[in-house]
Write an enzyme that holds these catalytic residues in place. Structure first.
Site, short mmCIF file in Angstrom:
data_model
loop_
_atom_site.label_atom_id
_atom_site.label_comp_id
_atom_site.label_asym_id
_atom_site.label_seq_id
_atom_site.Cartn_x
_atom_site.Cartn_y
_atom_site.Cartn_z
CE LYS A 170 -23.11 62.42 75.93
NZ LYS A 170 -22.27 63.64 75.97
N GLY A 217 -15.56 58.21 80.20
CA GLY A 217 -16.86 58.81 80.47
C GLY A 217 -16.85 60.15 81.14
CG HIS A 260 -15.84 63.65 68.13
ND1 HIS A 260 -16.82 64.61 68.25
CD2 HIS A 260 -15.25 63.58 69.37
CE1 HIS A 260 -16.81 65.10 69.48
NE2 HIS A 260 -15.87 64.49 70.17
#
Length: 473
Positions: free
Chosen positions: A348, A279, A352
């Protein structure tokens, strides 16, 4: 005849959308920004009006499609062919601190010779770079060979003094919002990595590899380390700190409600546990705590990032940290997940950064630690095709469908969605990774025992980041 009809359609879309934009902003008493003015966050207020935001997206994508339809195809193609040249020109201006210099000079601007003298480069050469950029509405040539900032180039200003930047370039990005650091990151390592994409895709060692150290950036930097490992080297301190600041620049581009739109945090019961996996310093966790003070949040990261996270939380919400309401936990997501009672796992901008095989490892560890009622929330770019999606399985997922742009525009709103595609290619060049379509995300999750249950689209399409939810199979 078909071409004439399409040109008329595009022209009408632009005309009608301009009328919609002007009426929506007039009714709301909101001013539209002028290209020759410096950027200021309040100037983006009109995008908070749904009708105005949608009209602006249609105007932008229709205008580009119309230009490509009527300009010589050789010229349109060369706008892409010569893209790296303009990127290189912009890099020179950013790293020579030209936006700061022009801000200090004021609206009358500075001559190319003065700019060159102050920056220590050839004035005639930098003048040519500035003119090429001004031709694309980045900077403005106010009189022959005299340049000033405009709305776009002012975004490249750190707001620090030119002399301070020259004296200590290492701290250029310290105490800045991070957008300039993000731009510089793209223009330097990102730019050189793209130059090796073809060789990387044809090299038998890397062509079909999913390893993070087999990306084009390794050829550019001359290293066998993945990009994260490379930036941890002591001699890469500037790259490392610039990257950290740049992530703040990414946050500045996000819709302010991207985390709140991803899940109904307030619906969680008291003492529910939310685990923010990798995070960062806790920006997303801070949004969760603000909207759902009844939950407990665990921010997991590597030790070096958690050291910065402690500073962040002591500044932003010291009580949450001291009370144990927010915990900072060292964790490597390629190892088993230690939290076994999570109501929500949040990822989050994580998937990717890694290829499929690595993401399956991350997701499998989370699945092994999940309870039957645990929800996995993924925040990132949900990629759209440039044609209509006919995959019935993907379309059947809640929230996955969207209203396509009006014909004859690309259904995904074309250039209004450009950032997502740029980031997808950046992930390929930097990490040998990708952004995911709904279909790709559904298939990835299924390999790790998760079922994609809901997608939250960007609304309007140009907004940065969407999200998805998954539940255990």
């Amino acid at each position: 005849m078909a071409a004439a009809i399409e040109i008329q359609q595009l022209s009408k879309l632009i005309s009608d959308s301009v009328a919609t934009l002007l009426k929506a902003t007039s009714d709301a008493g909101v001013e539209l920004p002028h290209l020759n003015e410096s950027f200021a966050p309040p100037s983006e207020a009109f995008r908070g009006i749904p009708a105005a935001a949608d009209a602006a997206n249609i105007i932008g994508t229709a205008a580009l499609q119309l230009a490509i339809a009527v300009l010589p195809p050789f010229d349109s193609l060369f706008q892409v062919v010569t893209g790296p040249t303009r990127s290189a020109a912009l890099r020179v201006c950013v790293e020579c601190h030209v936006p700061e210099l022009l801000r200090e000079a004021g609206p009358e601007g500075l001559s190319a010779q003065e700019i060159g003298a102050r920056c220590g480069v050839d004035g005639s050469k930098i003048g040519r770079l500035l003119r090429a950029l001004a031709n694309r509405h980045i900077f403005r040539e106010v009189t022959p060979d005299v340049f000033t900032n405009n709305r776009l180039s002012s975004l490249l200003d750190t707001r620090k003094s030119f002399e301070a930047l020259k004296a200590d370039p290492f701290t250029k990005h310290h105490d800045t919002p991070g957008f300039v650091a993000l731009v510089e990151y793209f223009l330097s390592d990102g730019h050189t990595a793209t130059a090796h994409l073809l060789e990387n895709m044809k090299d038998p060692k890397t062509a079909f590899s999913g390893e993070p150290n087999h990306a084009p950036v390794q050829k550019a930097l001359g290293t066998d380390l993945d990009l994260f490992q490379f930036m941890e080297l002591p001699e890469q301190r500037y790259r490392h700190q610039r990257f950290g600041v740049a992530m703040g620049g990414v946050k500045a581009m996000e819709h302010p409600d991207v985390i709140n739109n991803a899940y109904d945090w307030a619906s969680l019961p008291r003492d529910a546990v939310v685990v923010d996996v990798a995070g960062g310093i806790g920006n997303a966790a801070l949004s969760i705590v603000q909207s759902a003070p009844q939950v407990s949040v665990v921010v997991q990261e590597v030790p070096s990032v958690l050291a910065e996270a402690r500073i962040f939380w002591k500044r932003e919400n010291p009580e949450a940290l001291s009370s144990g309401h927010v915990r900072l936990q060292v964790h490597d997501f390629f190892t088993p997940q230690p939290i076994k009672n999570a109501s929500v796992f949040l990822l989050k901008n994580i998937l990717h950064d890694w290829s499929d095989s690595y993401n399956v490892k991350i997701l499998t560890h989370l699945r092994a630690a999940a309870t039957p009622s645990t929800v996995l929330v993924i925040v990132g770019n949900i990629m759209d095709y440039t044609c209509l999606d006919t995959d019935q399985d993907a379309q059947s997922i809640s929230g996955s469908s969207f209203k396509p742009a009006p014909a004859p525009l690309l259904p995904n709103y074309g250039i209004a969605n450009e950032m997502a595609y740029n980031l997808d290619l950046a992930m390929l060049n930097w990490h040998n990774a990708q952004e995911y379509t709904v279909k790709g995300l559904r298939e990835l999750l299924a390999q790790a025992g998760w079922k994609l249950s809901h997608v939250t689209r960007r609304d309007p399409p140009g907004n940065f980041l969407g999200s998805a939810q998954a539940v255990p199979i």
